[in-house]
Design an enzyme around this catalytic site. Structure first.
Site, PDB file in Angstrom:
ATOM      1  N   LYS A   1       0.844  -1.210   0.000  1.00  0.00           N
ATOM      2  CA  LYS A   1       0.000   0.000   0.000  1.00  0.00           C
ATOM      3  C   LYS A   1       0.875   1.254   0.000  1.00  0.00           C
ATOM      4  O   LYS A   1       2.069   1.186   0.344  1.00  0.00           O
ATOM      5  CB  LYS A   1      -0.916  -0.018   1.228  1.00  0.00           C
ATOM      6  CG  LYS A   1      -0.173  -0.024   2.562  1.00  0.00           C
ATOM      7  CD  LYS A   1      -1.111  -0.348   3.726  1.00  0.00           C
ATOM      8  CE  LYS A   1      -0.359  -0.367   5.049  1.00  0.00           C
ATOM      9  NZ  LYS A   1      -1.187  -0.900   6.154  1.00  0.00           N
TER      10      LYS A   1
ATOM     11  N   ARG B   1     -10.637  -0.253  14.915  1.00  0.00           N
ATOM     12  CA  ARG B   1     -10.662   0.476  13.645  1.00  0.00           C
ATOM     13  C   ARG B   1     -11.759  -0.154  12.794  1.00  0.00           C
ATOM     14  O   ARG B   1     -12.937   0.093  13.061  1.00  0.00           O
ATOM     15  CB  ARG B   1      -9.267   0.396  13.012  1.00  0.00           C
ATOM     16  CG  ARG B   1      -8.932   1.484  12.054  1.00  0.00           C
ATOM     17  CD  ARG B   1      -7.455   1.530  11.704  1.00  0.00           C
ATOM     18  NE  ARG B   1      -6.917   0.303  11.113  1.00  0.00           N
ATOM     19  CZ  ARG B   1      -5.665   0.162  10.677  1.00  0.00           C
ATOM     20  NH1 ARG B   1      -4.818   1.168  10.760  1.00  0.00           N
ATOM     21  NH2 ARG B   1      -5.253  -0.968  10.158  1.00  0.00           N
TER      22      ARG B   1
ATOM     23  N   HIS C   1      -6.261  -7.390  13.128  1.00  0.00           N
ATOM     24  CA  HIS C   1      -5.047  -6.571  13.085  1.00  0.00           C
ATOM     25  C   HIS C   1      -4.667  -6.203  14.520  1.00  0.00           C
ATOM     26  O   HIS C   1      -5.535  -5.858  15.326  1.00  0.00           O
ATOM     27  CB  HIS C   1      -5.322  -5.308  12.258  1.00  0.00           C
ATOM     28  CG  HIS C   1      -4.103  -4.498  11.945  1.00  0.00           C
ATOM     29  ND1 HIS C   1      -2.928  -5.045  11.479  1.00  0.00           N
ATOM     30  CD2 HIS C   1      -3.866  -3.163  12.023  1.00  0.00           C
ATOM     31  CE1 HIS C   1      -2.034  -4.077  11.279  1.00  0.00           C
ATOM     32  NE2 HIS C   1      -2.577  -2.935  11.609  1.00  0.00           N
TER      33      HIS C   1
ATOM     34  N   ARG D   1       0.862 -10.680   6.893  1.00  0.00           N
ATOM     35  CA  ARG D   1       0.824  -9.453   6.084  1.00  0.00           C
ATOM     36  C   ARG D   1       2.089  -8.672   6.410  1.00  0.00           C
ATOM     37  O   ARG D   1       2.161  -7.953   7.402  1.00  0.00           O
ATOM     38  CB  ARG D   1      -0.459  -8.663   6.399  1.00  0.00           C
ATOM     39  CG  ARG D   1      -1.728  -9.499   6.204  1.00  0.00           C
ATOM     40  CD  ARG D   1      -2.991  -8.656   6.385  1.00  0.00           C
ATOM     41  NE  ARG D   1      -3.050  -7.994   7.672  1.00  0.00           N
ATOM     42  CZ  ARG D   1      -3.592  -8.512   8.780  1.00  0.00           C
ATOM     43  NH1 ARG D   1      -4.155  -9.706   8.758  1.00  0.00           N
ATOM     44  NH2 ARG D   1      -3.593  -7.810   9.893  1.00  0.00           N
TER      45      ARG D   1
ATOM     46  N   TYR E   1      14.581  31.250   4.056  1.00  0.00           N
ATOM     47  CA  TYR E   1      13.435  32.062   4.492  1.00  0.00           C
ATOM     48  C   TYR E   1      13.522  32.388   5.982  1.00  0.00           C
ATOM     49  O   TYR E   1      13.850  31.537   6.803  1.00  0.00           O
ATOM     50  CB  TYR E   1      12.130  31.308   4.239  1.00  0.00           C
ATOM     51  CG  TYR E   1      11.794  31.174   2.769  1.00  0.00           C
ATOM     52  CD1 TYR E   1      11.562  32.306   1.985  1.00  0.00           C
ATOM     53  CD2 TYR E   1      11.712  29.924   2.182  1.00  0.00           C
ATOM     54  CE1 TYR E   1      11.240  32.186   0.642  1.00  0.00           C
ATOM     55  CE2 TYR E   1      11.394  29.783   0.832  1.00  0.00           C
ATOM     56  CZ  TYR E   1      11.158  30.924   0.067  1.00  0.00           C
ATOM     57  OH  TYR E   1      10.851  30.794  -1.255  1.00  0.00           O
TER      58      TYR E   1
ATOM     59  N   CYS F   1      13.131  24.604   2.218  1.00  0.00           N
ATOM     60  CA  CYS F   1      12.212  25.254   1.280  1.00  0.00           C
ATOM     61  C   CYS F   1      11.416  24.175   0.526  1.00  0.00           C
ATOM     62  O   CYS F   1      11.638  22.990   0.708  1.00  0.00           O
ATOM     63  CB  CYS F   1      12.970  26.115   0.285  1.00  0.00           C
ATOM     64  SG  CYS F   1      14.143  27.245   1.043  1.00  0.00           S
TER      65      CYS F   1
ATOM     66  N   ASP G   1      11.547  23.287  -2.613  1.00  0.00           N
ATOM     67  CA  ASP G   1      12.322  22.516  -3.586  1.00  0.00           C
ATOM     68  C   ASP G   1      13.823  22.495  -3.292  1.00  0.00           C
ATOM     69  O   ASP G   1      14.580  21.875  -4.032  1.00  0.00           O
ATOM     70  CB  ASP G   1      12.134  23.107  -4.993  1.00  0.00           C
ATOM     71  CG  ASP G   1      10.700  23.538  -5.219  1.00  0.00           C
ATOM     72  OD1 ASP G   1       9.830  22.654  -5.184  1.00  0.00           O
ATOM     73  OD2 ASP G   1      10.456  24.747  -5.381  1.00  0.00           O
TER      74      ASP G   1
HETATM   75  C1  LIG Z   1      -0.462  -1.797   6.900  1.00  0.00           C
HETATM   76  C2  LIG Z   1      -1.047  -3.045   7.446  1.00  0.00           C
HETATM   77  C3  LIG Z   1      -0.253  -4.172   7.669  1.00  0.00           C
HETATM   78  C4  LIG Z   1       1.259  -4.154   7.555  1.00  0.00           C
HETATM   79  O1  LIG Z   1       1.813  -3.675   8.754  1.00  0.00           O
HETATM   80  P1  LIG Z   1       3.394  -3.594   8.964  1.00  0.00           P
HETATM   81  O2  LIG Z   1       3.535  -3.147  10.377  1.00  0.00           O
HETATM   82  O3  LIG Z   1       3.889  -2.571   8.003  1.00  0.00           O
HETATM   83  O4  LIG Z   1       3.928  -4.936   8.687  1.00  0.00           O
HETATM   84  C5  LIG Z   1      -0.888  -5.350   8.032  1.00  0.00           C
HETATM   85  N1  LIG Z   1      -2.221  -5.386   8.211  1.00  0.00           N
HETATM   86  C6  LIG Z   1      -3.013  -4.315   8.040  1.00  0.00           C
HETATM   87  C7  LIG Z   1      -4.483  -4.437   8.265  1.00  0.00           C
HETATM   88  C8  LIG Z   1      -2.460  -3.106   7.669  1.00  0.00           C
HETATM   89  O5  LIG Z   1      -3.242  -2.033   7.512  1.00  0.00           O
END
Ligand SMILES: *Cc1c(COP(=O)(O)O)cnc(C)c1O
Length: 368
Positions: free
Chosen positions: A40, A134, A164, A217, A263, A309, A311
């Site tokens: 992602k 969440r 998660h 994941r 700046y 800045c 850029d």
């Molecule tokens: C982003 C995400 C992960 C990955 O987490 P890491 O800490 O980067 O390994 C796994 N599960 C869900 C639901 C996430 O949103």
């Protein structure tokens, strides 16, 4: 976004590091547990398509993304048959688009299933909120009802169930254990176990047993970064950071006492000193809080002086350099390193944010 191919500022991504991180994680896992590469947010700033290719070469069995568009980008880039799961919420209106592209979606409300008219079956993963607060259902009854509704239709297929963790990157594991127990209890609401039951992010994948799960994941640690500094010394293998950020001095000059830069003229030389202007700024993700951060020139520390800045950025040099000299903002130079963790600590944030902030204006170059 326009990418600056004609400006000497670039990100180097070491594909070897990504492959090593995945292979080392896979070695740690029971044989039947898959590594899904979390790509992602442009692969945490590393470049979604190249990272996905590299992860697949290293044995990743699928991809996780946050939004449907990221999944579609993978399909468009040629990942035709690969497993792709959207972790975030997707609008009902887009269910058909996902189904036609064989993309798995996350569901967490029974009413999401109502009024969706699918032309082809859609694979869904049931998200269980075991304590992250969440997305996700919160009871075994809800799991049972959603499963029952899915079974009635032949257009939805319950391919997975997952949760998660909120604290997997902490040494104290009691909240983690509670989440695990709650996940198990809610899963019991399902009459049949889906093909993929998954829970671990990088931290849990590195530190906790994955017996009984089907996939992890794997996000931040695929990129070679620790999920938190707290667990850095407890990791089961050495992570290899994949990302380096470089630029070059485009102007070198000497200040005399009383001269100011940038700046607000917030920095004023008190002695004769050499400075360099760098073609990178906050529009590239080198946010203004980087002011004062030390980068590397010729292996030596050089602080960012004055305000960053949009850029351009100015650094103080230890001595005179030639225009065109390479500057390492994140990476290794002559054996010395500046890491994403150093930047995170300096900015009072986490390494995830440091790499995600790097915008697509900076070209990504892939080595190895
Ligand atoms: C982003 C995400 C992960 C990955 O987490 P890491 O800490 O980067 O390994 C796994 N599960 C869900 C639901 C996430 O949103």
């Amino acid at each position: 976004m326009v990418t600056g191919w004609h400006r000497p500022t670039w990100i180097e991504i070491d594909r070897f590091a990504i492959r090593e991180n995945i292979k080392n994680e896979q070695k740690k896992l029971p044989k039947n547990v898959a590594v899904w590469a979390v790509v992602k947010a442009n692969a945490y700033g590393h470049g979604i398509i190249e990272v996905a290719k590299t992860a697949k070469e290293a044995g990743a069995k699928g991809f996780c993304v946050a939004i449907l568009d990221e999944a579609l980008a993978l399909r468009e880039a040629g990942f035709q048959d690969d497993f792709i799961l959207v972790l975030g919420a997707t609008r009902k209106e887009d269910a058909n688009l996902a189904a036609h592209n064989n993309i798995s979606l996350t569901i967490f409300r029974e009413d999401w299933l109502d009024g969706v008219h699918l032309e082809t079956p859609l694979k869904v993963h049931l998200k269980i909120d075991s304590g992250m607060g969440r997305l996700g259902i919160r009871s075994a009854e809800e799991a049972e009802q959603i499963e029952a509704k899915i079974v009635q239709t032949d257009m939805f297929f319950l391919e997975g169930a997952y949760t998660h963790f909120a604290t997997a990157d902490q040494l104290e594991t009691s909240y983690f254990e509670q989440q695990l127990a709650k996940f198990d209890a809610i899963l019991k609401g399902l009459k049949s176990r889906p093909r993929f039951v998954h829970a671990a992010n990088s931290a849990a994948a590195l530190l906790q047993s994955q017996i009984g799960f089907d996939a992890v994941r794997f996000g931040i640690s695929m990129y070679g970064l620790t999920p938190s500094s707290e667990i850095k010394s407890n990791l089961p293998f050495k992570l290899k950071p994949a990302l380096a950020l470089y630029t070059e001095m485009v102007h070198v000059k000497e200040l005399v006492p009383g001269d100011s830069v940038s700046y607000g003229a917030t920095y004023t030389a008190t002695e004769r000193e050499w400075i360099a202007t760098l073609p990178i700024g906050y529009a590239d993700g080198l946010i203004r809080h980087y002011s004062g951060f030390q980068v590397l020139v010729d292996g030596k520390k050089a602080p960012i002086i004055g305000r960053v800045c949009m850029d351009q950025t100015i650094i103080k040099l230890p001595y005179e350099f030639q225009t065109g000299t390479k500057v390492t903002i994140i990476g290794t130079d002559h054996g010395n390193s500046v890491t994403a963790d150093d930047a995170a600590k300096y900015l009072d944030t986490i390494n995830y944010e440091v790499t995600c902030l790097l915008t697509e204006r900076i070209p990504r170059k892939y080595i190895n």
